[in-house]
Design an enzyme around this catalytic site. Sequence first.
Site, PDB file in Angstrom:
ATOM      1  N   GLU A  47     -36.204  -6.430  16.338  1.00  0.00           N
ATOM      2  CA  GLU A  47     -35.462  -5.904  17.566  1.00  0.00           C
ATOM      3  C   GLU A  47     -36.451  -4.877  18.466  1.00  0.00           C
ATOM      4  O   GLU A  47     -35.821  -3.802  18.607  1.00  0.00           O
ATOM      5  CB  GLU A  47     -34.325  -5.019  17.265  1.00  0.00           C
ATOM      6  CG  GLU A  47     -33.263  -6.129  16.530  1.00  0.00           C
ATOM      7  CD  GLU A  47     -31.909  -5.233  16.207  1.00  0.00           C
ATOM      8  OE1 GLU A  47     -31.003  -5.807  16.479  1.00  0.00           O
ATOM      9  OE2 GLU A  47     -32.002  -4.208  15.670  1.00  0.00           O
TER      10      GLU A  47
HETATM   11  C1  TNX Z   1     -29.395  -5.544  13.253  1.00  0.00           C
HETATM   12  S1  TNX Z   1     -30.875  -6.625  10.988  1.00  0.00           S
HETATM   13  C2  TNX Z   1     -30.288  -4.512  12.624  1.00  0.00           C
HETATM   14  C3  TNX Z   1     -30.196  -3.385  12.198  1.00  0.00           C
HETATM   15  C4  TNX Z   1     -28.428  -2.775  12.568  1.00  0.00           C
HETATM   16  C5  TNX Z   1     -27.622  -4.160  12.061  1.00  0.00           C
HETATM   17  C6  TNX Z   1     -26.059  -3.840  12.279  1.00  0.00           C
HETATM   18  C7  TNX Z   1     -31.827  -6.200  11.686  1.00  0.00           C
HETATM   19  C8  TNX Z   1     -33.168  -6.620  11.336  1.00  0.00           C
HETATM   20  N1  TNX Z   1     -31.255  -5.309  12.759  1.00  0.00           N
HETATM   21  O1  TNX Z   1     -30.919  -2.376  12.829  1.00  0.00           O
HETATM   22  O2  TNX Z   1     -28.244  -1.727  11.861  1.00  0.00           O
HETATM   23  O3  TNX Z   1     -27.912  -5.170  12.890  1.00  0.00           O
HETATM   24  O4  TNX Z   1     -25.420  -4.662  11.707  1.00  0.00           O
END
Ligand code: TNX
Length: 488
Positions: A304
């Site tokens: 992300e």
């Molecule tokens: C997605 S899973 C994210 C996390 C958040 C989570 C909350 C991932 C690789 N990134 O940064 O904490 O969702 O559910």
Amino acid sequence: MNYLIPKPQSVQPAPGGFSLTASAGIHVQAGNEEIAAIGRYLAEKLKPATGFDLAVIPAAGAPGAGNIYITMEGGDPALGEEGYTLAVTPDLIALVAYMPAGLFRGIQTLRQLLPAAIEQPAPQPGPWVVPAGVIRDQPRFSWRGAMLDVARHFFGVADVKAYIDEMAYYKLNRFHLHLSDDQGWRIEIKSWPLLTTIGGATSVGGDPGGFYTQEQYSEIVAYAQSRYITVIPEIDMPGHTNAALASYAELNCDGVARAPHTGIEVGFSTLCVGSEITYRFIDDVIRELAAITPGPYLHIGGDEVQTLGAGDYNAFVQKAQSTVHKYGKRMIGWDEIGRIDLLPLTLVQYWNGPLAVEAARKGAKMIMSPASRVYLDMKYNPSTEPGLYWAGYVEVQESYSWDPATQLEGVSEGQVLGVEAPLWTERIRTRADIEYMVFPRLIGVAEIGWSSAAGREWSEYRLRLAEHGPRLAAWGINFYRSPQVPWK
Ligand code: TNX
């Protein structure tokens, strides 16, 4: 023998049972300190409820009636590193494995064969009868994990050890610690001390921060190791780095330190991928972390980042991969690293997107953590207090009724290393919150990782799970009493 979780490969019940009394000895294969330690662990687990101070004795072959025998002699190599045979007769309990890890897993089976009262913290009346029969068992997948996010909210060593013990009871073998994110940096890095003094001071919502010294981290690693659980540390990069960017101005492209972040939005932060100091930084961090991590893996996140172009992202992750490799570790990253050229031993952790499939197509092995099934921070239903719901509400049945080998089109069983359940902690503040979100869903994840797909069925599993309620209650666990399960 009908209530074991994870369900063993094969169970052959026999008439009668073994009565455990105060005079039983735990006879361990002589001359092997590791097996002796496993024997002492068993004695320690049996002591509070029985009140028995069972002696751990170096064995001269199989002992006489009324005893427990733990040995690798005669262990079947076909049962692998974690398999075991547990044979119970009215006279003897014999636990045999090819490797110590198998003995440790078999001890968990033995604990589950005793009445639930065995998990009580104070003496109970008994009797302590183990049903007779033979269990031959080994796991389906080699990777059976749980992840704890200590960055969004910090949890101290005692909380982490409690979680490790709970994992061990269900035969999990990988503990992934998410050690850094926008809201906090949780591991001491001696060459960059402000990471913890500044970056470690905050948490989501203005809650208290915290961090592990390298000594405390090593204490966690050793504790996990004694339960045959490998710790996988994660330092998320190049995104999810606001805590580092707040600690050191020079890590920012504009040379200005960021303000601490206590919200829960994601995707905005990134290391300055064009600057030389960034690579000195990640080299130092990875070097120090690799040096205190005996396990073969180091997770670099990679998820992300919304403020970097694909070219910059790929070049950065490629460099991070070389650095991890240089310090002798295998890199792991989330879906997004599927875009880069992966080294043969790099692992990809699937959570939500198509990029993981791309990695699989390139031959990478996968850890399955589908958000809609095993993100333990997802609420069970609209009235669940802690947690989030972006991937949907996940009731106990939804988190159990899926298979890692068929979840993703284009990813078959041979490419799946196993399964891991993350617990993100944006909306998880206390140990009671952790317990509520983890239990009972993690128990189902443990079974998905260990037991054969054939015959694994919700309608039968829920009855077994119901029998574990009193065990969780005996530990004082604040578990979710799902209406889908006929709790005992
Ligand atoms: C997605 S899973 C994210 C996390 C958040 C989570 C909350 C991932 C690789 N990134 O940064 O904490 O969702 O559910």
